[in-house]
Write an enzyme that holds these catalytic residues in place. Structure first.
Site, PDB file in Angstrom:
ATOM      1  N   ASP A   1      -2.101   4.804   7.974  1.00  0.00           N
ATOM      2  CA  ASP A   1      -2.392   5.998   8.776  1.00  0.00           C
ATOM      3  C   ASP A   1      -2.894   5.552  10.148  1.00  0.00           C
ATOM      4  O   ASP A   1      -2.137   5.461  11.110  1.00  0.00           O
ATOM      5  CB  ASP A   1      -3.416   6.864   8.022  1.00  0.00           C
ATOM      6  CG  ASP A   1      -3.678   8.200   8.677  1.00  0.00           C
ATOM      7  OD1 ASP A   1      -3.714   8.266   9.918  1.00  0.00           O
ATOM      8  OD2 ASP A   1      -3.878   9.190   7.965  1.00  0.00           O
TER       9      ASP A   1
ATOM     10  N   ASP B   1       0.857  -1.182   0.000  1.00  0.00           N
ATOM     11  CA  ASP B   1       0.000   0.000   0.000  1.00  0.00           C
ATOM     12  C   ASP B   1       0.895   1.235   0.000  1.00  0.00           C
ATOM     13  O   ASP B   1       2.099   1.137   0.272  1.00  0.00           O
ATOM     14  CB  ASP B   1      -0.934  -0.008   1.224  1.00  0.00           C
ATOM     15  CG  ASP B   1      -2.218   0.783   0.974  1.00  0.00           C
ATOM     16  OD1 ASP B   1      -2.301   1.488  -0.057  1.00  0.00           O
ATOM     17  OD2 ASP B   1      -3.142   0.695   1.804  1.00  0.00           O
ATOM     18  N   ASP B   2       0.286   2.381  -0.319  1.00  0.00           N
ATOM     19  CA  ASP B   2       1.094   3.611  -0.328  1.00  0.00           C
ATOM     20  C   ASP B   2       1.421   4.070   1.086  1.00  0.00           C
ATOM     21  O   ASP B   2       2.526   4.503   1.362  1.00  0.00           O
ATOM     22  CB  ASP B   2       0.399   4.729  -1.144  1.00  0.00           C
ATOM     23  CG  ASP B   2      -1.048   4.985  -0.724  1.00  0.00           C
ATOM     24  OD1 ASP B   2      -1.575   4.283   0.156  1.00  0.00           O
ATOM     25  OD2 ASP B   2      -1.666   5.903  -1.305  1.00  0.00           O
TER      26      ASP B   2
END
Ligand code: PRP
Ligand code: MG
Length: 165
Positions: free
Chosen positions: A102, A98-99
């Site tokens: 969070d 994934d980028d």
């Protein structure tokens, strides 16, 4: 929630370099991953770069969305799951990309599908760090990361404007 105070804008060039740094870290593990599962949509870009660097040609997607209006996270929507073929043995030997992480909710959701997979992302915020096995750069929780695919060129006010009598 309002937009976090700090901004961390990332250019294409920087993202490519950071995704490649992630690939170097993964290569250093000496593990041959049998497939990549990328978490769309943000994971598509690092997955393209990492698959090229690690010569992984079997690419699957898991399609989840939770940020429905820019900064506010809502219900986790699973739009498309992972093929049963990759979920055998708890996803052992599978690399999930994934980028960023969070709050960690997305990674936790996907890990439930493949508890033994290796989770990697380019950027991580502190709450998400425990949900990820490998990442490159940590930014503070009150930072918003601006990815190059979400941005365009705009005029910037001079820093000094308004600060003098
Ligand atoms: O750790 P979390 O708090 O769950 O947040 C991280 C996730 O949020 C973003 O995806 P988003 O759901 O916005 O969808 P997108 O990838 O399609 O932009 C990002 O690409 C991660 O997948
Ligand atoms: Mg995403």
């Amino acid at each position: 929630m309002s937009l976090p105070d700090k901004a961390f804008p990332v250019s294409w060039d920087q993202f490519h370099r950071d995704a490649r740094a992630l690939a170097w870290r993964l290569a250093g593990m000496g593990q041959d991953f049998r497939a990549i599962v990328c978490i769309t949509r943000g994971g598509l870009v690092p997955a393209a770069i990492i698959s090229r660097e690690l010569n992984i040609r079997l690419i699957e997607t898991v399609c989840v969305a939770s940020y429905h209006d820019y900064v506010n996270q809502g219900e986790m929507n699973l739009l498309k799951g992972i093929t049963a073929e990759l979920m055998v043995n708890g996803g052992e030997g599978v690399l999930v990309v994934d980028d960023l992480t969070d709050t960690g909710k997305t990674a936790i959701e996907v890990r439930e599908m493949m508890p033994k997979a290796h989770f990697a992302c380019v950027y991580a915020k502190p709450k998400g760090v425990p949900t990820i096995d490998t990442f490159v750069t940590e930014v503070s929780q009150d930072t918003w990361i601006y990815f190059p695919w979400d941005m365009g060129f705009t005029y910037q006010e001079p820093i000094a404007k308004g600060s003098k009598g």
